[in-house]
Design a protein around this motif. Structure first.
Motif, mmCIF file in Angstrom:
data_model
loop_
_atom_site.group_PDB
_atom_site.id
_atom_site.type_symbol
_atom_site.label_atom_id
_atom_site.label_comp_id
_atom_site.label_asym_id
_atom_site.label_seq_id
_atom_site.Cartn_x
_atom_site.Cartn_y
_atom_site.Cartn_z
ATOM 1 N N ASP A 45 0.886 -1.170 0.000
ATOM 2 C CA ASP A 45 0.000 0.000 0.000
ATOM 3 C C ASP A 45 0.924 1.219 0.000
ATOM 4 O O ASP A 45 2.151 1.087 -0.147
ATOM 5 N N GLU A 46 0.360 2.410 0.194
ATOM 6 C CA GLU A 46 1.185 3.619 0.072
ATOM 7 C C GLU A 46 2.369 3.595 1.045
ATOM 8 O O GLU A 46 3.526 3.780 0.657
ATOM 9 N N HIS A 47 2.068 3.311 2.330
ATOM 10 C CA HIS A 47 3.136 3.327 3.328
ATOM 11 C C HIS A 47 4.095 2.149 3.110
ATOM 12 O O HIS A 47 5.320 2.295 3.227
ATOM 13 N N GLY A 48 3.532 0.980 2.763
ATOM 14 C CA GLY A 48 4.358 -0.209 2.512
ATOM 15 C C GLY A 48 5.341 0.038 1.376
ATOM 16 O O GLY A 48 6.497 -0.371 1.446
ATOM 17 N N SER A 49 4.873 0.718 0.323
ATOM 18 C CA SER A 49 5.762 1.005 -0.813
ATOM 19 C C SER A 49 6.903 1.909 -0.363
ATOM 20 O O SER A 49 8.054 1.709 -0.751
ATOM 21 N N GLU A 50 6.560 2.915 0.482
ATOM 22 C CA GLU A 50 7.626 3.817 0.978
ATOM 23 C C GLU A 50 8.637 3.053 1.817
ATOM 24 O O GLU A 50 9.852 3.248 1.707
ATOM 25 N N ARG A 223 10.870 -4.966 9.843
ATOM 26 C CA ARG A 223 9.828 -5.277 10.834
ATOM 27 C C ARG A 223 8.616 -4.377 10.602
ATOM 28 O O ARG A 223 7.483 -4.836 10.531
ATOM 29 N N ASP A 224 8.867 -3.067 10.455
ATOM 30 C CA ASP A 224 7.760 -2.129 10.246
ATOM 31 C C ASP A 224 7.019 -2.434 8.942
ATOM 32 O O ASP A 224 5.793 -2.328 8.870
ATOM 33 N N PHE A 225 7.791 -2.814 7.919
ATOM 34 C CA PHE A 225 7.217 -3.143 6.604
ATOM 35 C C PHE A 225 6.253 -4.330 6.737
ATOM 36 O O PHE A 225 5.138 -4.309 6.206
ATOM 37 N N ASN A 226 6.682 -5.346 7.474
ATOM 38 C CA ASN A 226 5.828 -6.530 7.645
ATOM 39 C C ASN A 226 4.602 -6.213 8.493
ATOM 40 O O ASN A 226 3.483 -6.601 8.152
ATOM 41 N N LEU A 227 4.819 -5.480 9.593
ATOM 42 C CA LEU A 227 3.686 -5.161 10.476
ATOM 43 C C LEU A 227 2.692 -4.213 9.807
ATOM 44 O O LEU A 227 1.507 -4.191 10.147
ATOM 45 N N ASN A 228 3.170 -3.460 8.822
ATOM 46 C CA ASN A 228 2.280 -2.537 8.109
ATOM 47 C C ASN A 228 1.120 -3.281 7.425
ATOM 48 O O ASN A 228 0.058 -2.720 7.181
#
Ligand SMILES: C[S@@+](CC[C@H](N)C(=O)[O-])C[C@H]1O[C@@H](n2cnc3c(N)ncnc32)[C@H](O)[C@@H]1O
Length: 334
Positions: A45-50, A223-228
């Motif tokens: 998604d938008e945040h995941g892509s960033e 970690r943040d990418f996965n939890l997103n």
């Protein structure tokens, strides 16, 4: 001026509404499995892509640096191979396309006659590519296709007779399990014409410590990418995942040669997803599988080409032998 083409007949991707339906269907199917699972394609998604863009720039994530080195070393060879005939440079899942720019710059420099067609399910990435290339390479002929890989290739078959060079960079192919990888490559071969080229990235087997750092970087971006993914479900499917109660866990399976990523419920809990009208219970330390990233032996890569209708034209590795890009051609007699 380039515009994103919503591939006709690509019902799943024509509108946000259909994308949401598919997301809902897949999350329901995945969380209903005895071993819970969510597909990795939903990371972006938008945040995941960033976050993914940040991962690719992180020193622990060696893959991007290796492939940049390889592309810099082989771009001239590719340009000579393609020569003066018009062709399509087609990219499956380009993300922000920074590595592809190296090839495009070379091809434009050599005055090759080509059209660049990035195919991605993420409109955000396609708009990023349009803006970036409009600024950096206004001469480039660009046709971004908003579609699943094979819907995009179907569209291309109907709309162009030119020879194709298909790019599938990064180690996206490693996200498929071995059976799906074979199906994917067969399908890719059958979607193309004899003589078309594919240029595929494969991450090679290597020291497990190097792998572990790449998939669990010291700054916690992965970690943040996965939890997103859970945040995305909360937002888009109206769920109540408490992110604090989940952890990220990456491990290497020495038998299958795959990095495996999981989200782990840190305590017994119940999560409700309103869009599914359903609650899911989690035990303590229960995993949700979110990604495979298979690592290959060079011999396995050759075998994949031979089993799926391709001829091996060339292979390129980086100076550390961490990564391999292979150039294959669709056999004249399939
Ligand atoms: C891991 S990123 C790879 C980006 C880039 N190829 C690289 O090497 O860094 C995966 C990309 O593929 C796209 N993608 C994933 N599944 C897809 C599918 N089935 N059809 C089209 N695009 C897809 C995602 O939106 C994202 O842009």
């Amino acid at each position: 001026m380039s515009r994103v083409i919503d591939v006709p007949g690509s019902a799943d991707f024509e509108s946000c509404h259909d994308e949401l339906n598919e997301f809902r269907r897949d999350v329901l199917a995945g969380l209903n499995k005895p071993q819970k699972q969510i597909q990795s394609k939903y990371f972006y998604d938008e945040h995941g892509s960033e976050l993914f863009n940040q991962i690719t720039r992180h020193p622990d994530y060696y893959l991007t640096q290796c492939e940049i080195e390889i592309l810099n070393n082989c771009k001239n060879r590719l340009a000579r191979l393609l020569g003066s005939h018009p062709f399509n440079l087609v990219e499956l899942g380009p993300g922000e396309g920074i590595k592809t720019q190296l090839l495009i710059n070379e091809f434009l420099h050599e005055s090759l006659n080509f059209n660049y067609l990035p195919i991605d399910i993420s409109k955000k990435y396609l708009y990023m590519i349009i803006n970036d290339f409009r600024e950096k390479q206004p001469r480039l002929k660009l046709t971004p296709l908003h579609a699943d890989y094979f819907r995009g290739l179907e569209w291309l078959r109907k709309n162009s007779q030119n020879r194709n060079l298909i790019l599938f960079l990064g180690s996206s192919i490693g996200n498929f399990d071995p059976v799906i990888t074979l199906e994917f490559l067969h399908h890719l071969c059958n979607s193309l014409n004899p003589g078309d080229y594919v240029f595929l990235g494969f991450d090679l087997r290597k020291n497990v410590d190097v792998l572990m750092s790449a998939y669990d970087d010291i700054d916690g971006i992965t970690r943040d990418f996965n939890l997103n993914l859970l945040k995305r479900i909360n937002r888009e499917l109206n769920a109540d995942f408490n992110i604090e109660k989940f952890g990220h866990y990456a491990t290497y399976n020495v038998y299958t040669g795959a990095m495996e990523s999981y989200l782990i419920s840190m305590e017994p809990q119940i999560v409700t997803i309103e869009a599914l009208e359903k609650s899911f219970s989690f035990d303590s330390i229960e995993p949700i599988h979110v990604e495979y990233s298979h690592k290959y032996l060079p011999s396995q890569i050759d075998q994949l080409a031979q089993e799926t209708g391709f001829v091996i034209v060339d292979k390129f590795t980086d100076s550390r032998n961490y990564f391999m890009d292979t150039l294959w051609q669709v056999k004249e007699q399939k």
